[in-house]
Design an enzyme around this catalytic site. Structure first.
Site, short mmCIF file in Angstrom:
data_model
loop_
_atom_site.label_atom_id
_atom_site.label_comp_id
_atom_site.label_asym_id
_atom_site.label_seq_id
_atom_site.Cartn_x
_atom_site.Cartn_y
_atom_site.Cartn_z
N GLY A 88 28.51 39.98 26.90
CA GLY A 88 27.35 40.54 26.11
C GLY A 88 26.02 39.59 26.06
N ARG B 78 49.65 39.04 40.60
CA ARG B 78 50.69 37.66 39.68
C ARG B 78 51.28 37.95 38.75
NH1 ARG B 78 43.60 37.43 37.89
NH2 ARG B 78 43.23 36.27 39.70
N SER C 137 42.90 28.49 41.47
CA SER C 137 42.44 29.40 42.14
C SER C 137 43.98 30.37 42.99
CB SER C 137 41.05 29.79 43.37
OG SER C 137 41.16 30.80 43.81
N HIS D 95 48.90 34.13 34.57
CA HIS D 95 48.60 33.04 36.39
C HIS D 95 49.97 32.61 36.81
CE1 HIS D 95 46.36 32.40 39.36
NE2 HIS D 95 45.09 33.81 39.04
N GLY E 5 28.09 36.76 21.10
CA GLY E 5 29.24 36.53 22.67
C GLY E 5 28.21 36.77 23.10
N HIS F 115 46.65 33.58 30.82
CA HIS F 115 45.22 34.08 31.46
C HIS F 115 44.38 34.53 30.68
CE1 HIS F 115 41.95 33.40 34.87
NE2 HIS F 115 42.72 34.13 35.60
N GLU G 262 36.28 41.49 28.31
CA GLU G 262 37.50 41.62 27.82
C GLU G 262 37.84 41.87 26.68
OE1 GLU G 262 38.89 37.28 29.10
OE2 GLU G 262 40.85 38.01 28.43
N ARG H 259 45.50 43.10 35.14
CA ARG H 259 44.55 43.28 36.60
C ARG H 259 44.24 42.33 37.65
NH1 ARG H 259 40.13 39.03 36.89
NH2 ARG H 259 41.50 37.94 35.38
N LEU I 188 35.27 39.73 36.09
CA LEU I 188 33.99 39.62 36.21
C LEU I 188 33.23 40.89 36.45
CD1 LEU I 188 33.59 36.17 38.82
CD2 LEU I 188 34.00 36.20 36.48
#
Lengths: 267, 637
Positions: free
Chosen positions: B45, B330, B284, B266, B40, B401, B425, B435, B441
């Site tokens: 990765g 969410r 978004s 999402h 990855g 998502h 992930e 999450r 990120l």
């Protein structure tokens, strides 16, 4: 709607391919171009014919994996759009669509519409970075970056590395791609220390990869899905010429390339 | 099997620092004697490969795309959290830690989350130094925004392309090491098996996607940063190539799989338009800051949105959650949208959509402000749907998502197979059952830049590894296994395409193990999936050969794994008799229809151990302790 496709089919390892005609029936205008190809492929498989190979991944215009020519235009007729985001509503019933892979000496065709773009990775490996190892960074706010500069850096950094610029250029130059990375890093104070060497190394690597020379035609800017401005090429030339002068004491020569040409490539 | 998470003791603020001191170090001169495989090239990765190489290890980085820059991290839009408190609004490491544990609905590991919040500061510094063009204020300082209902402004962003810019930062750091000769890249190469020798991960078997060559690779440790498994559902916001094969084959070699049923849906994606739909596009979450969500009051009201008068609209989130309104988390927003559409009040041709309306915001703030805030998102919406969101409300619907579940890892990010590390992930550890926005990120980069490079040294320094080669019987056996799967897929020569099977599986999972789940539905799915899998192996049609670029063959292998994984997802959901975060079991809800946790019986991470084909896996429980953030019922009323 119904459209007629003429698709470049090239067997793997074969020197030559040919255009093959397919009829795409009952195409919905809400389909993306790639979804239309998916449906054609499903039908081909059911008939026992090998599906058309094409690269794609995120299908939202950001990974840069997809791309081919539609009627001679990289990524098709809608400006600022990758083929994965291009929708069939932009075409008419009865259209003839000619679909071909990127064509450039530096991007050899692997199969059908799939090409090898690893030359781009090698250009980045030659110097498209700031040499900072993990853990050695000062506080994020230690060096202020003017908003204007950050915005211009971002404009250039938006490049997705798809290769449309090369495919559209009559010279198959990679100047827009290389210029975009040089500009992104040149706009930022963090990128200043290596700026001259970066331009020298990246430009020389670009030549090493057999990309053509930029002659300011502007096709690249016209097809760029991220609408990167051709101004980045001027910045690249500026940095390269300046560096060629100021870095004369330790010249970089084409016969001493910055790195092994294969460094970024396959096993 | 006793699960030892190796969580350090002592006050939580000191744990990571002390742990780092206690980790054994590899002598700098010896690092170059070690080979590490990283699978990855995304945020996890890519950043791990670059950092390990900087330290002096020899890194071999594998990925299925043509360039490391294309990993799916690139598609993240919103931003990355860090507890910098640059806005002076009361943020702190402790607050980010607290929010993340609470947001995860008390199903994550406190020590890991605290470390994540701590490291968030270093990530921003590192990325700025690499030249990531974060948004700035006029004075040149970094800009922040609030995100996903957080009460502080701690999200750093680069327009709507934060993931892209962070990934390019990691990619450039990686390419610098490629140039230095410390990293070898293996593009268009897919990992198809893990090789375990004497109980330790010693290598992988890959297939070169261009030549079809099956090859073994030996290493001293293996790192998987291969992302989530949302594509098991067929339609998701993941890239088409994102897949679970690497973690799944590792699971079959003995790594435990934790909390597979924790999947995140999402709420703001563009709805499905037809059977041909190949993926879903996320809009978004920030849109919910100004957009108002509504549906017609009457069932089956087919009038255009603009023709429905105000009093005949149901702003259902504002009605049900007066204090959070359209900004509920969410999972809550997603479930409500589904419930409304199931009632028959959904909008759009399919009836699976709700309106996200900016008319009031445009009226209040002016078109210019809305353009400035969301211009690129509006453009994207228009290009996909052909509708102009400045004039007609957007239509949105939830989609898969992110997957919080993944391979079980200890505090060192090592799986239950010594020498096999799992980051980003692909592992399960930091987000619990849900999450928070802008945290994916953060976790990917924390694992890759700042956690794994330390912890892997401890393993290498403390382990005596025998010399081995690709001629070892374990490699031969794994290669034979990979060839067997490939040949089997090509030999079926049935009548149905791979995608048709994948779509059918996806529908089952979405229907019975999606936004809300029931014991009855899950049992039904658990009966159906094996039937469908059997059909797949009897009737799938994969053309072409194994010695060439064959995209159908690649897909077929991944879908074969989704069938098995899909079953585990349902089994895990059936076993967890509570609702928490993204896992909503209809039997377990409060009187107001909110998720009802059962901390007494289910405050654990469910780690499943493979027992062989057709045998039910064994469940191991890692008990979760909450010493700092005490479990409470979430309320957004």
């Amino acid at each position: 709607m119904n459209v007629t496709l003429h698709v470049w089919r090239q067997k793997q390892g074969a020197g030559k391919g040919r255009m093959v005609r397919y009829e795409a029936r009952n195409v919905s205008e809400d389909m993306s171009f790639l979804e239309m190809l998916d449906v054609v492929n499903e039908e081909l498989i059911e008939k026992g014919e090998e599906p058309i190979a094409f690269d794609h991944d995120c299908r939202e215009g950001i990974c840069g994996m997809c791309g081919f020519m539609i009627n001679g235009v990289a990524h098709g007729p809608v400006p600022g759009t990758t083929v994965c985001e291009l929708h069939m509503r932009h075409f008419k019933d009865g259209d003839d669509l000619y679909i071909e892979p990127w064509r450039a000496r530096a991007f050899p065709v692997i199969k059908d519409l799939v090409v090898n773009r690893s030359a781009f990775d090698r250009i980045i490996a030659a110097g498209g970075y700031i040499s900072v190892s993990t853990g050695s960074a000062p506080d994020g706010n230690a060096i202020p970056v003017p908003k204007e500069k950050a915005e211009r850096a971002m404009d250039a950094a938006a490049c997705i590395g798809c290769g449309a610029c090369v495919a559209a250029c009559p010279n198959a130059a990679a100047a827009l791609f290389t210029g975009a990375k040089i500009t992104h890093l040149a706009m930022l104070p963090q990128g200043a220390p290596e700026r001259p060497q970066r331009a020298l190394k990246m430009v020389l690597q670009m030549k090493e990869e057999m990309f053509g020379h930029c002659t300011n035609i502007g096709e690249c800017e016209a097809v760029c899905p991220k609408q990167i401005s051709i101004e980045v090429i001027a910045r690249m030339n500026h940095d390269f010429i300046r560096a060629s002068w100021s870095e004369r004491e330790a010249p970089y020569r084409a016969d001493q390339p910055a790195g092994e040409p294969s460094a970024g490539g396959c096993q | 099997m006793e699960l030892d998470a190796k969580i350090p003791s002592g006050p939580i603020e000191k744990r990571w620092e002390r742990h780092r001191f206690n980790l054994k170090l590899v002598n700098p001169a010896n690092k170059r004697k070690y080979n590490i495989i990283v699978v990855g090239s995304g945020l996890a990765g890519g950043s791990a490969s670059a950092t390990l190489a900087e330290l002096g290890y020899n890194v071999h980085c594998f990925f299925f795309q043509d360039s490391p820059r294309r990993a799916h991290s690139i598609a993240a839009q919103g931003g990355i959290n860090a507890a910098k408190n640059y806005q002076n609004d009361g943020d702190s490491i402790y607050r980010l830690f607290f929010d993340t544990v609470k947001g995860g609905d008390f199903r994550s590991r406190e020590s890991n989350v605290y470390r994540l919040a701590e490291i968030s500061l270093n990530i921003i510094d590192q990325c700025v130094a690499q030249g990531v063009p974060f948004a700035r204020e006029y004075g040149g300082a970094l800009a922040n925004r609030s995100f996903g209902g957080a009460q502080v402004s701690r999200t750093f962003y680069a327009r709507g392309q934060t993931g892209q810019q962070l990934l390019l930062g990691a990619y450039q750091a990686l390419m610098r090491q490629v140039e230095a000769g410390k990293v070898k890249l293996y593009p268009r190469t897919e990992m198809l098996d893990l090789v375990v020798i004497d109980g330790r991960a010693r290598g992988i078997v890959t297939r070169n996607l261009i030549t079809g060559e099956i090859r073994s690779h030996v290493a001293d440790a293996v790192v998987l940063g291969t992302g989530g498994y949302g594509n098991a559902y067929y339609l998701s916001t993941n890239a088409k190539g994102s897949n679970a094969t690497a973690i799944w084959r590792a699971y079959k070699r003995g790594a435990l799989f934790a909390n597979p049923c924790f999947t995140q849906i999402h709420p703001t994606c563009i709805p499905v338009t037809g059977e041909y739909q190949s993926k879903l596009t996320l809009m978004s979450e920030s849109l919910r800051n100004d957009g108002r969500i509504w549906v017609p009051l009457k069932k089956g009201d087919k009038r255009a949105a603009n023709e429905i008068p105000h009093e005949e609209r149901d702003y259902y989130l504002e009605r049900r959650y007066p204090s959070f309104g359209n900004l509920v988390p969410r999972d809550v927003a997603s479930r409500n949208a589904k419930a409304i559409c199931d009632e028959g009040r959904g909008v759009g041709e399919s009836g699976f959509g709700v309106y996200l309306d900016f008319a009031d915001a445009i009226h209040r703030l002016g078109r210019h402000t809305i353009e400035e805030r969301y211009g690129n998102l509006f453009d994207m919406y228009r290009s996909i749907t052909g509708e102009d969101p400045y004039n007609t409300p957007m239509r949105i619907y939830p989609a898969i998502h992110y997957t919080m579940g993944g391979l079980w890892v200890d505090y060192n990010l090592m799986s239950t197979i010594p020498g096999l590390y799992v980051i980003g992930e692909a592992n399960f550890s930091d987000h619990g059952a849900n999450r928070l926005g802008a945290s994916a990120l953060m976790q990917g980069l924390a694992d890759g830049y700042f956690v794994l490079p330390y912890t892997i040294g401890d393993y290498l320094a403390g382990t005596k590894l025998d010399k081995t080669g690709t001629d070892h019987p374990a490699f031969q056996e794994a290669e034979a296994n990979v060839r067997c799967i490939t040949d089997r897929l090509l030999k079926v020569n049935g009548t149905r395409t791979v995608d048709s099977f994948h779509r059918e599986l996806g529908k089952l999972l979405w229907e019975y193990c999606g936004m809300s789940r029931t014991a009855e539905g899950l049992k039904y799915a658990l009966g159906k999936i094996p039937e469908l899998r059997e059909q797949f192996w009897k009737d799938v049609k994969v053309l072409g050969g194994s010695k060439e670029l064959n995209q159908s063959l690649e897909k077929a292998g991944r879908v074969a794994d989704y069938f098995e994984l899909g079953e585990l997802i349902c089994l895990d959901a059936l076993t967890r008799n509570e609702s928490c975060g993204g896992h909503f079991r209809e039997e377990y809800q409060t009187a107001d229809g909110e998720a009802l946790r059962n901390d007494e019986d289910y405050s654990y991470a469910a780690a499943w151990q493979y027992q062989g084909e057709g045998v039910e896996p064994v469940l191991h429980k890692e008990r979760l302790e909450f010493e700092y953030v005490h479990p409470s019922q979430r309320s957004y009323k």
